[in-house]
Design an enzyme around this catalytic site. Structure first.
Site, PDB file in Angstrom:
ATOM      1  N   SER A 180       0.861  -1.219   0.045  1.00  0.00           N
ATOM      2  CA  SER A 180      -0.043  -0.157   0.171  1.00  0.00           C
ATOM      3  C   SER A 180       0.949   1.233   0.146  1.00  0.00           C
ATOM      4  CB  SER A 180      -0.879   0.154   1.182  1.00  0.00           C
ATOM      5  OG  SER A 180      -1.587   1.269   1.491  1.00  0.00           O
ATOM      6  N   TYR A 238      -1.986  -0.506  11.063  1.00  0.00           N
ATOM      7  CA  TYR A 238      -2.230  -1.325   9.717  1.00  0.00           C
ATOM      8  C   TYR A 238      -0.972  -1.078   8.738  1.00  0.00           C
ATOM      9  CZ  TYR A 238      -3.684  -1.573   4.868  1.00  0.00           C
ATOM     10  OH  TYR A 238      -3.832  -1.830   3.691  1.00  0.00           O
ATOM     11  N   LYS A 252       1.848  -3.498   7.158  1.00  0.00           N
ATOM     12  CA  LYS A 252       2.083  -3.806   5.508  1.00  0.00           C
ATOM     13  C   LYS A 252       3.661  -3.560   5.480  1.00  0.00           C
ATOM     14  CE  LYS A 252      -1.463  -4.666   3.791  1.00  0.00           C
ATOM     15  NZ  LYS A 252      -1.728  -5.770   2.931  1.00  0.00           N
ATOM     16  N   PHE A 276      -2.108   2.645  -4.629  1.00  0.00           N
ATOM     17  CA  PHE A 276      -2.459   3.913  -4.180  1.00  0.00           C
ATOM     18  C   PHE A 276      -4.101   4.030  -3.836  1.00  0.00           C
ATOM     19  CE2 PHE A 276       1.204   6.736  -3.779  1.00  0.00           C
ATOM     20  CZ  PHE A 276       1.881   5.566  -4.039  1.00  0.00           C
TER      21      PHE A 276
HETATM   22  P1  NAD Z   1     -10.971  -6.790   1.421  1.00  0.00           P
HETATM   23  O1  NAD Z   1     -11.105  -6.497   2.985  1.00  0.00           O
HETATM   24  O2  NAD Z   1     -12.173  -6.824   0.489  1.00  0.00           O
HETATM   25  O3  NAD Z   1     -10.135  -7.840   0.997  1.00  0.00           O
HETATM   26  C1  NAD Z   1      -9.504  -8.719   2.269  1.00  0.00           C
HETATM   27  C2  NAD Z   1      -9.915 -10.201   2.170  1.00  0.00           C
HETATM   28  O4  NAD Z   1      -9.145 -10.982   3.104  1.00  0.00           O
HETATM   29  C3  NAD Z   1     -11.417 -10.395   2.779  1.00  0.00           C
HETATM   30  O5  NAD Z   1     -12.241 -10.926   1.625  1.00  0.00           O
HETATM   31  C4  NAD Z   1     -10.922 -10.816   4.062  1.00  0.00           C
HETATM   32  O6  NAD Z   1     -12.327 -11.687   4.420  1.00  0.00           O
HETATM   33  C5  NAD Z   1      -9.926 -11.804   3.780  1.00  0.00           C
HETATM   34  N1  NAD Z   1      -8.910 -12.052   4.784  1.00  0.00           N
HETATM   35  C6  NAD Z   1      -8.668 -11.156   5.682  1.00  0.00           C
HETATM   36  N2  NAD Z   1      -7.999 -11.775   7.093  1.00  0.00           N
HETATM   37  C7  NAD Z   1      -7.909 -12.999   6.551  1.00  0.00           C
HETATM   38  C8  NAD Z   1      -7.311 -14.313   7.118  1.00  0.00           C
HETATM   39  N3  NAD Z   1      -6.588 -14.197   8.252  1.00  0.00           N
HETATM   40  N4  NAD Z   1      -7.310 -15.456   6.520  1.00  0.00           N
HETATM   41  C9  NAD Z   1      -8.182 -15.299   5.499  1.00  0.00           C
HETATM   42  N5  NAD Z   1      -8.603 -14.418   4.876  1.00  0.00           N
HETATM   43  C10 NAD Z   1      -8.472 -13.386   5.567  1.00  0.00           C
HETATM   44  O7  NAD Z   1      -9.956  -5.593   1.113  1.00  0.00           O
HETATM   45  P2  NAD Z   1      -9.333  -5.312  -0.418  1.00  0.00           P
HETATM   46  O8  NAD Z   1      -9.704  -3.644  -0.550  1.00  0.00           O
HETATM   47  O9  NAD Z   1      -9.736  -6.214  -1.285  1.00  0.00           O
HETATM   48  O10 NAD Z   1      -7.671  -5.278   0.091  1.00  0.00           O
HETATM   49  C11 NAD Z   1      -6.916  -6.259  -0.432  1.00  0.00           C
HETATM   50  C12 NAD Z   1      -5.321  -6.211  -0.039  1.00  0.00           C
HETATM   51  O11 NAD Z   1      -4.973  -5.038  -0.593  1.00  0.00           O
HETATM   52  C13 NAD Z   1      -5.276  -6.156   1.484  1.00  0.00           C
HETATM   53  O12 NAD Z   1      -4.254  -6.671   1.773  1.00  0.00           O
HETATM   54  C14 NAD Z   1      -5.311  -4.371   1.633  1.00  0.00           C
HETATM   55  O13 NAD Z   1      -4.329  -4.220   2.796  1.00  0.00           O
HETATM   56  C15 NAD Z   1      -4.467  -4.106   0.240  1.00  0.00           C
HETATM   57  N6  NAD Z   1      -4.617  -2.783  -0.076  1.00  0.00           N
HETATM   58  C16 NAD Z   1      -6.068  -2.322  -0.057  1.00  0.00           C
HETATM   59  C17 NAD Z   1      -6.292  -0.855  -0.280  1.00  0.00           C
HETATM   60  C18 NAD Z   1      -7.666  -0.396  -0.598  1.00  0.00           C
HETATM   61  O14 NAD Z   1      -7.820   0.779  -0.338  1.00  0.00           O
HETATM   62  N7  NAD Z   1      -8.776  -1.223  -0.698  1.00  0.00           N
HETATM   63  C19 NAD Z   1      -5.154  -0.116  -0.815  1.00  0.00           C
HETATM   64  C20 NAD Z   1      -3.808  -0.587  -0.455  1.00  0.00           C
HETATM   65  C21 NAD Z   1      -3.897  -2.004  -0.253  1.00  0.00           C
HETATM   66  C1  WQD Z   2      -9.425   9.742   0.335  1.00  0.00           C
HETATM   67  C2  WQD Z   2      -9.514  11.435   0.444  1.00  0.00           C
HETATM   68  C3  WQD Z   2      -9.889  12.110   2.730  1.00  0.00           C
HETATM   69  C4  WQD Z   2     -13.507   9.942   3.068  1.00  0.00           C
HETATM   70  C5  WQD Z   2      -6.688   5.106   2.569  1.00  0.00           C
HETATM   71  C6  WQD Z   2      -5.570   4.230   3.346  1.00  0.00           C
HETATM   72  C7  WQD Z   2      -4.531   3.733   2.843  1.00  0.00           C
HETATM   73  C8  WQD Z   2      -5.242   2.707   1.368  1.00  0.00           C
HETATM   74  C9  WQD Z   2      -6.082   3.784   0.740  1.00  0.00           C
HETATM   75  C10 WQD Z   2      -5.112   0.781   2.229  1.00  0.00           C
HETATM   76  C11 WQD Z   2      -8.865  11.970   1.757  1.00  0.00           C
HETATM   77  C12 WQD Z   2     -11.086  12.164   1.972  1.00  0.00           C
HETATM   78  C13 WQD Z   2     -12.331  10.274   2.651  1.00  0.00           C
HETATM   79  C14 WQD Z   2     -14.701  10.891   3.575  1.00  0.00           C
HETATM   80  C15 WQD Z   2     -13.412  12.591   2.795  1.00  0.00           C
HETATM   81  N1  WQD Z   2      -5.638   1.551   2.085  1.00  0.00           N
HETATM   82  N2  WQD Z   2     -12.319  11.712   2.610  1.00  0.00           N
HETATM   83  N3  WQD Z   2     -14.588  11.941   3.256  1.00  0.00           N
HETATM   84  O1  WQD Z   2      -6.986   8.177   3.252  1.00  0.00           O
HETATM   85  O2  WQD Z   2      -6.000   8.414   0.831  1.00  0.00           O
HETATM   86  O3  WQD Z   2      -5.991   5.982   1.916  1.00  0.00           O
HETATM   87  O4  WQD Z   2      -7.186   3.840   1.471  1.00  0.00           O
HETATM   88  O5  WQD Z   2      -3.977   0.432   2.273  1.00  0.00           O
HETATM   89  O6  WQD Z   2      -3.744   3.017   3.675  1.00  0.00           O
HETATM   90  O7  WQD Z   2      -4.989   5.182   4.533  1.00  0.00           O
HETATM   91  O8  WQD Z   2      -8.307   7.164   1.171  1.00  0.00           O
HETATM   92  O9  WQD Z   2     -10.570   7.067   0.571  1.00  0.00           O
HETATM   93  O10 WQD Z   2     -10.116   7.382   3.085  1.00  0.00           O
HETATM   94  O11 WQD Z   2      -9.689   9.302   1.390  1.00  0.00           O
HETATM   95  O12 WQD Z   2     -13.152  13.791   2.763  1.00  0.00           O
HETATM   96  O13 WQD Z   2     -15.761  10.400   3.956  1.00  0.00           O
HETATM   97  O14 WQD Z   2     -11.030  11.522   0.626  1.00  0.00           O
HETATM   98  O15 WQD Z   2      -9.595  12.928   3.711  1.00  0.00           O
HETATM   99  O16 WQD Z   2      -8.276  13.290   1.147  1.00  0.00           O
HETATM  100  P1  WQD Z   2      -6.842   7.452   2.024  1.00  0.00           P
HETATM  101  P2  WQD Z   2      -9.836   7.770   1.699  1.00  0.00           P
END
Ligand code: NAD
Ligand code: WQD
Length: 346
Positions: free
Chosen positions: A132, A157, A161, A186
């Site tokens: 992330s 969190y 990562k 991102f």
């Molecule tokens: P998500 O929660 O939809 O998917 C994660 C999945 O992992 C879920 O289905 C959950 O049930 C499963 N899970 C969690 N812990 C587990 C465990 N111990 N054993 C088996 N399954 C487990 O999230 P997502 O948005 O699809 O994110 C996927 C990955 O991408 C995550 O590692 C997250 O940290 C990373 N990521 C997400 C974002 C984002 O904004 N969505 C951004 C950057 C990185």
């Molecule tokens: C985006 C923008 C908020 C909600 C997060 C995690 C990052 C990654 C992606 C997992 C910001 C603004 C948000 C709302 C708002 N996840 N906002 N009202 O914070 O960039 O990133 O998700 O790895 O680790 O930190 O994403 O979607 O929460 O926010 O104004 O209700 O929207 O302030 O500027 P962020 P976000």
């Protein structure tokens, strides 16, 4: 000996948001997939939809297993002949991780340790890992992050990562023959263009776009814009949004690179362009055909002005470039929202 001789890709967290879209793309590109998920933040319905969308004539192999339980996970490794792993499974809510840090460390770190242990035990040495943008130390000047930018996290969190990346890097360094690609996403958004798959938050969304989408359909009253006094073009936070299907395609490209003996590599996945909160609300308003109401609230603790990536390394080394723009992200997200107002559990 595994029960199945066919080579499979193990996808942990494969029923979640990004995992399910990636599984769909993997199958469309001819890969055989096994999904492991404990359904702590998802359900099985996306797998049924993948079967329909891909025309699979058998059910998609799925195991409801928690990565924290190494014996259950070992039973899955025994059953298949895995060529590689894509590791999505993790808890991911930044705010929640501040309140229950041990749950995050236990789930994310233990799960990764168990997975790596079994990969070693079964001689599986190729992994793509979901990292992330949160691993980067925030830059007050909002410069685009490169893969060699300084690291540093502000939430439990984020630290999980960073530690998961470190665990994988150390294993790659200690044993020959490993290939590992860290993909630092991102801000993922959008949905599959069929409208049949998308993000399905279990509670009130923390992230901007699912929240905006629920306001657009009338489930929530107003978008709460967290601050309009940032040093950005309209005062609201700027982020680098990427369509989930672009992300899915990047995973398939990364997976196919694993065979090339490149060791440990890190890539940013984003467009390199930033959009403000108000720009995202406007784009979604156009997609849904009506004005989305918002109110300006105080800043959210921990947020900064601008977070965007430098996508050059992924462009040049992986040959990956985003192909879906903001309009596409919003129209696809809206199609999913309208077709599934209650998410997967209609
Ligand atoms: P998500 O929660 O939809 O998917 C994660 C999945 O992992 C879920 O289905 C959950 O049930 C499963 N899970 C969690 N812990 C587990 C465990 N111990 N054993 C088996 N399954 C487990 O999230 P997502 O948005 O699809 O994110 C996927 C990955 O991408 C995550 O590692 C997250 O940290 C990373 N990521 C997400 C974002 C984002 O904004 N969505 C951004 C950057 C990185
Ligand atoms: C985006 C923008 C908020 C909600 C997060 C995690 C990052 C990654 C992606 C997992 C910001 C603004 C948000 C709302 C708002 N996840 N906002 N009202 O914070 O960039 O990133 O998700 O790895 O680790 O930190 O994403 O979607 O929460 O926010 O104004 O209700 O929207 O302030 O500027 P962020 P976000």
């Amino acid at each position: 000996m595994p029960t199945s001789c066919t080579s499979h890709v193990l996808v942990t967290g494969g029923s979640g948001f990004i995992g399910s879209h990636t599984v769909l793309e993997l199958i469309n590109q001819g890969h055989k997939v096994v999904v492991v998920d404990n359904l702590s933040n998802s359900c099985e319905e996306p797998l049924r939809r993948i079967e329909k969308l891909t025309g699979l004539n058998e059910s998609l192999p799925f195991h409801n297993v928690d990565l924290a339980n190494i014996d259950d996970l070992r039973a899955v490794f025994k059953q298949y002949n895995f060529s590689s792993v894509i590791h999505f499974a993790a808890l991911k809510a930044v705010g929640e991780s501040v309140h229950v840090p041990l749950a995050y460390y236990r789930n994310n770190i233990t799960g990764t340790l168990n997975l790596m242990d079994l990969m070693i035990e079964f001689g599986v040495k190729d992994i793509v890992f979901s990292s992330s943008a949160t691993v980067y130390k925030s830059d007050p000047d909002g410069r685009p992050f490169r893969e060699d930018s300084e690291l540093g996290c502000t939430s439990p969190y984020g630290r999980t990562k960073l530690y998961m990346e470190s665990i994988i890097r150390d294993v790659v360094g200690a044993e020959s023959g490993w290939n590992a690609i860290m993909l630092r996403y991102f801000n993922p958004t959008g949905a599959h263009e069929s409208g049949a798959m998308g993000e399905d938050p279990r509670q009130i969304p923390n992230n901007l776009m699912p929240y905006v989408s629920q306001v657009a359909i009338g489930k929530l009253d107003n978008v709460h814009v967290f601050g309009n006094d940032y040093n950005t073009r309209d005062g609201t936070g700027v982020r680098d949004y990427i369509h989930v299907m672009d992300l899915a395609e990047a995973h398939v490209i990364a997976l196919e690179r694993l065979t090339g003996n490149h060791g440990y590599e890190v890539f940013n996945l984003g467009s390199g362009a930033g959009q403000s909160v108000l720009e995202m609300i406007d784009a979604m308003s156009i997609a849904c055909g009506h004005k989305i109401p918002y109110v300006i609230d105080p800043r959210r603790s921990g947020d900064i002005d601008t977070i965007v990536c430098d996508p050059k390394k992924a462009n040049e080394v992986l040959g990956f470039k985003v192909s879906r723009d903001l309009t596409k992200m919003c129209t696809d997200l809206w199609r999913w929202q309208v077709a599934n107002p209650e998410g997967y559990n209609q």
